[in-house]
Structure formats: C-alpha cells, structure tokens
Motif scaffolding. Structure first.
Motif, short mmCIF file in Angstrom:
data_model
loop_
_atom_site.label_atom_id
_atom_site.label_comp_id
_atom_site.label_asym_id
_atom_site.label_seq_id
_atom_site.Cartn_x
_atom_site.Cartn_y
_atom_site.Cartn_z
N ILE A 90 21.07 59.67 31.69
CA ILE A 90 19.76 59.00 31.55
C ILE A 90 19.16 59.28 30.17
O ILE A 90 18.65 58.36 29.51
CB ILE A 90 18.83 59.45 32.70
CG1 ILE A 90 19.35 58.89 34.03
CG2 ILE A 90 17.39 59.02 32.43
CD1 ILE A 90 18.66 59.46 35.27
N ALA A 91 19.32 60.51 29.68
CA ALA A 91 18.80 60.83 28.34
C ALA A 91 19.58 60.06 27.27
O ALA A 91 19.00 59.52 26.32
CB ALA A 91 18.91 62.34 28.10
N ALA A 92 20.88 59.98 27.42
CA ALA A 92 21.70 59.29 26.41
C ALA A 92 21.39 57.80 26.37
O ALA A 92 21.25 57.21 25.29
CB ALA A 92 23.18 59.52 26.71
N LEU A 93 21.24 57.19 27.55
CA LEU A 93 20.93 55.76 27.61
C LEU A 93 19.56 55.50 27.00
O LEU A 93 19.36 54.55 26.24
CB LEU A 93 20.99 55.26 29.05
CG LEU A 93 22.40 55.19 29.65
CD1 LEU A 93 22.33 55.06 31.17
CD2 LEU A 93 23.19 54.04 29.04
N ALA A 94 18.59 56.39 27.29
CA ALA A 94 17.24 56.23 26.73
C ALA A 94 17.27 56.34 25.21
O ALA A 94 16.45 55.74 24.50
CB ALA A 94 16.31 57.29 27.31
N ALA A 95 18.25 57.10 24.71
CA ALA A 95 18.39 57.27 23.25
C ALA A 95 19.22 56.13 22.63
O ALA A 95 19.54 56.16 21.45
CB ALA A 95 19.05 58.61 22.94
N GLY A 96 19.59 55.15 23.47
CA GLY A 96 20.32 53.99 22.95
C GLY A 96 21.80 54.21 22.75
O GLY A 96 22.46 53.49 22.00
N LYS A 97 22.36 55.23 23.45
CA LYS A 97 23.79 55.52 23.31
C LYS A 97 24.58 54.86 24.44
O LYS A 97 24.15 54.94 25.61
CB LYS A 97 24.04 57.03 23.35
CG LYS A 97 23.12 57.87 22.45
CD LYS A 97 23.13 57.45 21.00
CE LYS A 97 22.22 58.37 20.18
NZ LYS A 97 22.07 57.91 18.78
N HIS A 98 25.71 54.29 24.12
CA HIS A 98 26.62 53.83 25.16
C HIS A 98 27.17 55.07 25.88
O HIS A 98 27.35 56.13 25.25
CB HIS A 98 27.78 53.03 24.55
CG HIS A 98 27.34 51.89 23.69
ND1 HIS A 98 26.71 50.77 24.19
CD2 HIS A 98 27.45 51.72 22.34
CE1 HIS A 98 26.45 49.93 23.18
NE2 HIS A 98 26.88 50.49 22.05
#
Ligand code: SOE
Length: 391
Positions: A90-98
C-alpha cells in the motif's frame, strides 16, 4: 520508459528466486524495457549488503520506507513474509511504484481487500500491481490452460489438486515463520494451498464458489532452534525450548465452481512423507483429461477420449518445443526448464505489461479471490460447514 529500476524487499528463498529472475530475464527475452536491480532491502544492514553482492543488486538498505520514497525507484518487489505484504504494497503504490507481491497476497481477506483497493486506485494513475503465483508460468501449466480453452477436455467434470511437501514431517524440525500465524497467516493452506487454488482456476477458467474443508496441526509444538527466535528459519539446532505451532500442517477441502457442475478435491500438506514439492493437478472432462506433476514439470499428460479404444491412453507430452509457452527463449527440445524459470517468466510478463500500460496478471483482485477461498476453508473447518465464497 528506458528502464525499470527495481527495489526488492526481503532476500531469503523468494528473494533469491526473484533476483535470479531479474538477472536472467533481459538476457533471454527481448524485453521492451530493461529492469535494473537497484536496491535490495533487508532488516539487517550487514546481511542485506552481503545478499545484495551475492544476488547482484547495485545497493542495499535496511530502510524499505526510505527506498520506496526514492524518485529513482520504479518497481517494488515484495519478497517478505505475509505479515508485511499489506503495509509495504500500500505504501509503495501510494508512492507511485509498480508492485510485485509474493503469494499469498496477504494474511487476511481484510488486508487483501485493502491492497486491492490501493491497486485499483493506483491503476487509475497507470501504476500496476501483480501477485506472484509463478507456477502458472511453468510452460506445461500455461499449455494446459490453452488446451482446456481449446476444448480438448470438453466440459470439466473433476478438478483434482494436491500440493505435497514433507519438510516438517520430522517433529523436531524447528519453528520458523511459516509455522506462526501472526507472520504467515496460515500454514499449508495459505503457503501451498494458495498455489493450487490459483493453478486450478487458471487452468480451467473456473472460479471456486463454495468449499467444505478440514485443517489439522499434527505437531502442536516444535523446538526453537538454538540461537534463533521462533520467528526465524531455524537450522534444526539442539534448542530444548519449544514453542507452539499456530498454523495448520495440512488442509483438505472439497470445492464447487460457479456456473459449473464440476467437483473439486484439494489437498495441501507439509506431511506427505517422501513428497518434496509435488504439485499434482488432474482435470477430467467430457472429452478427455489433463494431468500435471511439478516433480516432472516439463511433462503434461493428455488423454483424448476421441481416440479409438485400441490406441487410447494418456499421452506424455514433453512441453519443450519452441511453440510451447515461453520455451522458444530457452533451450532446444528435450532440454527442459526448472523451478526458477517460472520466476523469470513472471518478470517477463510483468515488465511487458507495465511497459505497455496494461494490467499484469494475476492482479491483486485475483489474489483477493484466492484469499477469500482460503478464508472460507478456514471458516468451514472451524464450523464444519460448507462456506460460500463471497463475490
Ligand atoms: C513452501 O516451502 C514454499 O517455499 C512456498 O512458500 C513457495 O511458494 C513454493 O514455490 C515452494 O515451497
């Protein structure tokens, strides 16, 4: 998009398998964009640095939150135990990471729902997420799906799936994170049962709609390996202290499928003494049958009911021809592939989809579907009742 700079979090068994895939994929497949093995993350800085060197990463870090905040990271590959999948994804997606996230997607349906919502929100910004069911990328499995889709077995009547291991059949095998509910979510059911749920749905195109199951823990407590806490992979030391096993050792369940009269029989166990990593799938249909065993992973057996009785029989297809899925990139016919190739094919499909702006499969929503089946089996076992899978 000239490159995809990857951060991998976790560097044990799955981290090693994913690292090989990131290293090898661009050397055997013509990828639309080259992955860069930028940062390996681990809890211990020194061990992460050693693993980064050994597995081929540019850098290492003991702070995954700082890594996913970096502008020079495009992909986060989650190879940690299930208790951290939701927070990291969830943190990675929020940071725009695939994101690629190892299976099972999460340790609960609630977490899987939160991850799926985050993935669907991110997809609206062109950020992609996939869950790592790699066995569907074994050529014989992908070929089985093609044959079923072509109608070669006709209408599916039976789906028979086993995942048989025996690595803890010894009652003195030490506790490890896979045996602790708060880390793993469940035992054989989620760790290896998740694979056969995904595989059978992938091969048949059917979705499990109802289950009736039983879980069992044969060995209720185990040694805490000398020098290790209960949460680490112990080395089978002589530690006399014992800790509780809080997950299932084995799961068996019956299944029904949406829109089909097919019957499913599933078994996932870590106590199949003598079986090391036997994933056995058999699909029986009105026109024929397919059978696969991962311990003979380059072979698919096909029975064609239209064959005259005198020459009928299960045909042993060596799935190593260039026309078979993924095989053309590798070796000549008959040379065969191994466990690690499914991970390489996962990288190929993930990178290809991300570069094309498409949704890689299986998606987090697919992973949520598997999580719902696992949860229904646990509830069924607890209540000794059939459980429907909520849509
Ligand atoms: C279980 O021991 C395990 O490592 C699974 O966690 C993996 O998903 C499977 O590929 C091999 O077995």
């Amino acid at each position: 998009m000239s490159s995809l700079r990857v951060a991998m979090i976790g560097h044990a068994f799955m981290g090693a398998a994913h690292s090989q895939a990131w290293r090898v994929a661009p050397r055997f497949f013509d990828l639309p964009v080259d992955p860069v093995m930028q940062v390996l993350c681990g809890r211990d800085a020194a061990r992460a640095a050693e693993a980064a060197t050994r597995l081929g990463w540019e850098e290492s870090s003991d702070d995954w939150r700082a890594v996913i905040a970096r502008e020079d990271i495009d992909v986060v590959d989650i190879c940690t135990p299930g208790d951290s999948h939701a927070e990291i994804a969830i943190a990675a997606l929020a940071a725009g990471k695939h994101v690629i996230c190892e299976k099972p997607l999460a340790n609960s349906v609630l977490e899987a729902e939160e991850m799926t919502a985050a993935a669907e929100q991110a997809a609206r910004q062109g950020v992609r997420a996939m869950v790592g069911f790699t066995y569907r990328r074994v050529p014989a499995v992908a070929f089985a799906r093609q044959l079923v889709a072509e109608g070669r077995v006709g209408e599916v009547r039976h789906v028979r799936a086993q995942y048989l291991q025996d690595w803890i059949a010894d009652p003195d095998a030490p506790l490890s994170w896979r045996l602790e509910k708060e880390k793993a979510g469940s035992g054989a059911l989620g760790d290896i049962g998740a694979h056969i749920v995904d595989l059978t749905q992938f091969i048949t195109g059917l979705s499990i709609s109802e289950v009736s199951g039983q879980l069992e823990t044969f060995v209720k407590e185990r040694p805490i390996a000398a020098g290790a806490t209960a949460g680490t992979l112990g080395g089978g030391g002589s530690g006399v202290e014992r800790g509780p096993v809080t997950v299932d050792d084995a799961a068996v369940f019956l299944a029904r499928f949406a829109g089909s009269t097919a019957l499913g029989v599933y078994e996932a166990t870590r106590f199949a003494t003598g079986r090391k990593n036997a994933i056995r799938i058999e699909v029986n249909g009105s026109r024929g049958s397919l059978a696969f065993d991962f311990e003979d992973m380059n072979v698919l057996e096909l029975f064609d009911a239209d064959e005259p009785a005198g020459t009928a029989g299960f045909r042993r297809i060596l799935v190593t021809e260039p026309e078979h899925p993924y095989v053309a990139a590798w070796w000549p016919a008959g040379h065969g592939l191994g466990y690690e190739h499914g991970f390489t094919h996962q990288v190929v499909d993930f990178v290809t989809a991300v570069a094309a702006g498409e949704q890689p499969t299986p998606s987090f929503a697919d992973g949520l579907g598997v999580q719902r089946v696992l949860d229904a089996v646990e509830t069924s076992s607890d209540t000794r009742s059939w459980q429907e899978i909520s849509a």
